[in-house]
Design an enzyme around this catalytic site. Sequence first.
Site, PDB file in Angstrom:
ATOM      1  N   ASP A 176     -30.007  -7.236 -54.524  1.00 55.23           N
ATOM      2  CA  ASP A 176     -29.261  -8.447 -54.179  1.00 55.23           C
ATOM      3  C   ASP A 176     -27.758  -8.244 -54.337  1.00 55.23           C
ATOM      4  O   ASP A 176     -26.978  -8.629 -53.476  1.00 55.23           O
ATOM      5  CB  ASP A 176     -29.717  -9.620 -55.050  1.00 55.23           C
ATOM      6  CG  ASP A 176     -31.190  -9.936 -54.847  1.00 55.23           C
ATOM      7  OD1 ASP A 176     -31.616 -10.020 -53.680  1.00 55.23           O
ATOM      8  OD2 ASP A 176     -31.915 -10.075 -55.851  1.00 55.23           O
ATOM      9  N   HIS A 235      -7.784 -13.629 -58.441  1.00 53.40           N
ATOM     10  CA  HIS A 235      -8.063 -14.643 -57.405  1.00 53.40           C
ATOM     11  C   HIS A 235      -9.572 -14.825 -57.284  1.00 53.40           C
ATOM     12  O   HIS A 235     -10.349 -14.105 -57.916  1.00 53.40           O
ATOM     13  CB  HIS A 235      -7.436 -14.269 -56.064  1.00 53.40           C
ATOM     14  CG  HIS A 235      -7.980 -13.012 -55.455  1.00 53.40           C
ATOM     15  ND1 HIS A 235      -7.582 -11.750 -55.853  1.00 53.40           N
ATOM     16  CD2 HIS A 235      -8.897 -12.818 -54.467  1.00 53.40           C
ATOM     17  CE1 HIS A 235      -8.222 -10.841 -55.147  1.00 53.40           C
ATOM     18  NE2 HIS A 235      -9.027 -11.460 -54.301  1.00 53.40           N
ATOM     19  N   HIS A 255     -12.065 -14.433 -54.994  1.00 53.08           N
ATOM     20  CA  HIS A 255     -13.034 -13.770 -54.112  1.00 53.08           C
ATOM     21  C   HIS A 255     -14.155 -13.117 -54.915  1.00 53.08           C
ATOM     22  O   HIS A 255     -13.950 -12.676 -56.057  1.00 53.08           O
ATOM     23  CB  HIS A 255     -12.331 -12.708 -53.257  1.00 53.08           C
ATOM     24  CG  HIS A 255     -11.599 -13.296 -52.081  1.00 53.08           C
ATOM     25  ND1 HIS A 255     -10.538 -12.663 -51.483  1.00 53.08           N
ATOM     26  CD2 HIS A 255     -11.777 -14.465 -51.404  1.00 53.08           C
ATOM     27  CE1 HIS A 255     -10.092 -13.415 -50.475  1.00 53.08           C
ATOM     28  NE2 HIS A 255     -10.833 -14.511 -50.413  1.00 53.08           N
ATOM     29  N   ASP A 306      -2.847  -2.803 -54.197  1.00 47.75           N
ATOM     30  CA  ASP A 306      -3.918  -2.991 -53.215  1.00 47.75           C
ATOM     31  C   ASP A 306      -3.787  -1.991 -52.062  1.00 47.75           C
ATOM     32  O   ASP A 306      -2.746  -1.896 -51.418  1.00 47.75           O
ATOM     33  CB  ASP A 306      -3.810  -4.433 -52.700  1.00 47.75           C
ATOM     34  CG  ASP A 306      -4.767  -4.771 -51.574  1.00 47.75           C
ATOM     35  OD1 ASP A 306      -5.687  -3.981 -51.303  1.00 47.75           O
ATOM     36  OD2 ASP A 306      -4.594  -5.854 -50.977  1.00 47.75           O
ATOM     37  N   SER A 364      -5.946 -10.307 -41.265  1.00 48.18           N
ATOM     38  CA  SER A 364      -6.346  -9.810 -42.584  1.00 48.18           C
ATOM     39  C   SER A 364      -5.547 -10.493 -43.688  1.00 48.18           C
ATOM     40  O   SER A 364      -4.430 -10.972 -43.469  1.00 48.18           O
ATOM     41  CB  SER A 364      -6.136  -8.288 -42.637  1.00 48.18           C
ATOM     42  OG  SER A 364      -6.386  -7.797 -43.944  1.00 48.18           O
ATOM     43  N   HIS A 395      -4.786  -8.673 -46.317  1.00 43.64           N
ATOM     44  CA  HIS A 395      -4.230  -7.512 -47.036  1.00 43.64           C
ATOM     45  C   HIS A 395      -3.049  -6.931 -46.274  1.00 43.64           C
ATOM     46  O   HIS A 395      -3.067  -6.874 -45.037  1.00 43.64           O
ATOM     47  CB  HIS A 395      -5.305  -6.432 -47.210  1.00 43.64           C
ATOM     48  CG  HIS A 395      -6.494  -6.891 -47.985  1.00 43.64           C
ATOM     49  ND1 HIS A 395      -6.588  -6.772 -49.357  1.00 43.64           N
ATOM     50  CD2 HIS A 395      -7.648  -7.483 -47.581  1.00 43.64           C
ATOM     51  CE1 HIS A 395      -7.749  -7.265 -49.760  1.00 43.64           C
ATOM     52  NE2 HIS A 395      -8.404  -7.710 -48.706  1.00 43.64           N
TER      53      HIS A 395
END
Length: 554
Positions: A50, A73, A75, A196, A367, A369
Amino acid sequence: MTRKQPSLKIIPLGGLDGIGKNMTAFEYGDDMVLVDAGLMFPDDQQPGVDLVLPDYTYVLEHEEKLRGIIITHGHEDHVGALPYLLMDLEHKVPIYSSRLTLGLIEGKLAEHKLNAPKFREVKDGSHLNLGTFSVDFFSMTHSIPAALGVYMRTPAGSVMHTGDFKLDQTPIDGVTPNYQAISRFATLGIDLLLSDSTNAALPGFTPSEAAVGPQLRHIIKNATGRVFVASFASHIHRLQQVCDASVAVGRKVVVTGRSMVTNTKIARDLGYLRIDESDIVDAYEVDDIPDDKIVVLCTGSQGEPLSALARMANGEHKSLTITADDTVIISATPVPGNEKSVAAIVNALSKIGCAIYDKSNSLVHVSGHGSQEELKLMLAMTKPAYFMPVHGEAMHLRAHARLARKMGIPRKHIFIAENGDSLEMSGGKVSWGESVDSGVVYVDGLSVTDADPVVFRDRQRLANGGLITCVVTIHGRHKKVGDVVISGKGISFSDDEELLAEAQNNVREQVGKAAVMEGASVESLQRTTRNTLSNFLWNKTRTRPMIIPVVVEV
């Protein structure tokens, strides 16, 4: 004699082998801070799984040092592992994040029936001390509101973690990156930057989220029937633009899909999603409203088989169906590994005959990003002495490292790490440290287990070749072979009586020979049964189903 100062350890436990399960530990002496606790969704090589979590054993082994968990954040790849981590921690640890992120976390913990831990709201400009860590937060723009970057100072040196970001000058909520704070931290000195890397291979700038709005409005305004918009449930900025476009052209908004309903409610309650109550209608009320006055916000942008869009495309949704007169907007990019699932839904929608808009034919997604020029700008603003790319696959990390070289950072000051590697900082200088145990943990139903290649191999064999059970009866002291019963599931020759009869005779003959040999045990006869049947089926059918041999002595 002066006591030697400890070094600062930077330990990525996840996030450096793909887009997901981000988790980094920062440890100085008797203090540790954890940044993010995310998950990853399984791929085709992990059937039946899962969720995939980072192995956070190191955190549990040093729990007495853990002063706080910082979430950049909301997500899933940054918060999804939090319920499992909190269940394994013996003590309550404070969680620091923005108001929206804490709201999303609270809903997630409620699903796991966990009591709310020590929530501590922080925002742009917040400062706090966690043991010897001096921590400052600054706003960043991303595909979810209230994203934060983190600047940490210790006696051993300073670190900046950008979180996920793009440098959006026209964000939907008006909250731009805090360039002043970033410049101030650069003046104070940034010894190590963690940044990132998701779009490090893409040239140029990532378009602003605001660029999507006009196209969404154009499509919604000119659609003749209902409009279905599939997006990430956490992409509040995108949901806001869909709501704004819908209201502007006189359409009501319907929200469907469990996570979409949950997230929109949390975002509206906290003031991050603004739409009047009268402009939202229940999915069961849509039959009373003309088709050209409806926009449906739904989950399913990643092709999830149980999502609202998938169920509507297959005619299985309780209250909503898609017809040839409708329009579907897939306002997202498939996460790597989900391309086939998304293509399957697009094909199902194409058979219905509705109009379909996605990133390939319209500007309905950008996006969250930053691309190469934004990553270079971040490097230019922060002027770090050392650099470690994070958040990406190997190709993204290396592409980001090449950008850092172009920006003048020496090669020996750039660290391309893997999960479990560690860096050590002392006096502002960074070097490789000792690795720690790392890896992944699988959530499989209600169990949370370590990776077991045997389990996945068996599941792959079951999926590819099916299952055969062969029961052999052995009679008396003379070990005479009696009945041989072969039955199968998921095999293409289950109704070939001639083949199965030949297989039974073959097994009876070979097991009969083995049974009369001195010292023949049940285990050895089971091995003979499996090998005989496996070789026979390979020669006759070129298949290798999983075989479960059962030898019964009577």
